[in-house]
Motif scaffolding. Structure first.
Motif: not given
Length: 237
Positions: A133-145, A153-154, A206-214
């Motif tokens: 799938r080209d676009t997926q959302t998770f926890d307010g994030w949008v991933l466009e492949r 989310p902002g 590195r991903l956790r520092t960018k997408i995780e709330r904590d």
């Protein structure tokens, strides 16, 4: 007519530079040569570069400094070469955005195989036989492949290196499944897995520092001790 791939080699030792360059040229690649950071910056402005082979030990700016600065403006794939075999150098190079790392003296055949694998993944990011799938959302994030974008989310774009994007895309597509480290490493580069390879763990951090709330208490990318990782948030089209 397909344009031959162009490789930029940054190496201050003339013998090593010519050995690597000649091997690539025999295999049909175009090669651009640079001996230091200034040469590299000039050649990047002059040419369309498909991949950089970068030595760590260089006069003036060292390779890690060059890589860190390069990643601020470019996502061109980079293979780092180094005569220093300490694990910390491998980890730091991967943390700041290297796509691969080879110890010197470099096996030229292995370098070629890793180069082909990286370039093939760039040109064909989707896995054969799998509908992605080209676009997926998770926890307010949008991933466009197709656009290679991660939108917070902002609404702001969040920069991901190629490795980070590939790993997040692969895991999000398989949300809820426990994925072993060797599966994740294979999705990144297809290279032979080594038991002490820290590539996946570094990218996960590195991903956790960018997408995780904590990042210290991750809720999206969760460690399954002794096995690997699982992406916990269900992905929606």
């Amino acid at each position: 007519m397909v344009r031959p791939k162009q490789i930029l080699i940054v190496e201050d030792d003339p013998t090593s530079l010519e050995a690597v360059a000649s091997y690539y040229e025999v295999e049909g690649y175009r090669v651009v040569r640079a001996a230091n950071a200034e040469d590299m910056e000039r050649e990047l402005r002059r040419h369309v570069i498909d991949l950089v082979v970068l030595d760590i030990r260089l006069p003036g700016k060292d390779g890690l400094t060059i890589l860190r600065e390069l990643r601020m403006t470019s996502d061109v794939p980079v293979i780092v070469m180094s005569a220093r075999t300490e694990d910390v150098d491998h980890i730091v190079a991967l943390e700041i955005g290297a796509d691969d790392y080879l110890d010197k003296p470099v096996n030229l055949r292995e370098l070629l195989v890793r180069t082909k694998t990286i370039l093939r993944r760039i040109s064909n990011p989707g896995a054969p036989g799998r509908e992605v799938r080209d676009t997926q959302t998770f926890d307010g994030w949008v991933l466009e492949r197709s656009a290679r974008r991660l939108i917070a989310p902002g609404g702001e774009d969040v920069h991901l290196t190629r490795g980070e994007f590939e790993l997040l895309s692969y895991m999000a597509q398989r949300a809820g499944r426990v994925l072993q480290r060797d599966q994740l490493l294979d999705c990144l580069s297809g290279r032979e897995w080594q038991p002490y390879d820290r590539t996946v763990d570094v990218l996960i951090g590195r991903l956790r520092t960018k997408i995780e709330r904590d990042p210290k208490a991750p809720a999206l990318i969760v460690t399954v001790h002794g096995v690997g990782y699982v992406f916990m948030e269900p992905a929606h089209a």
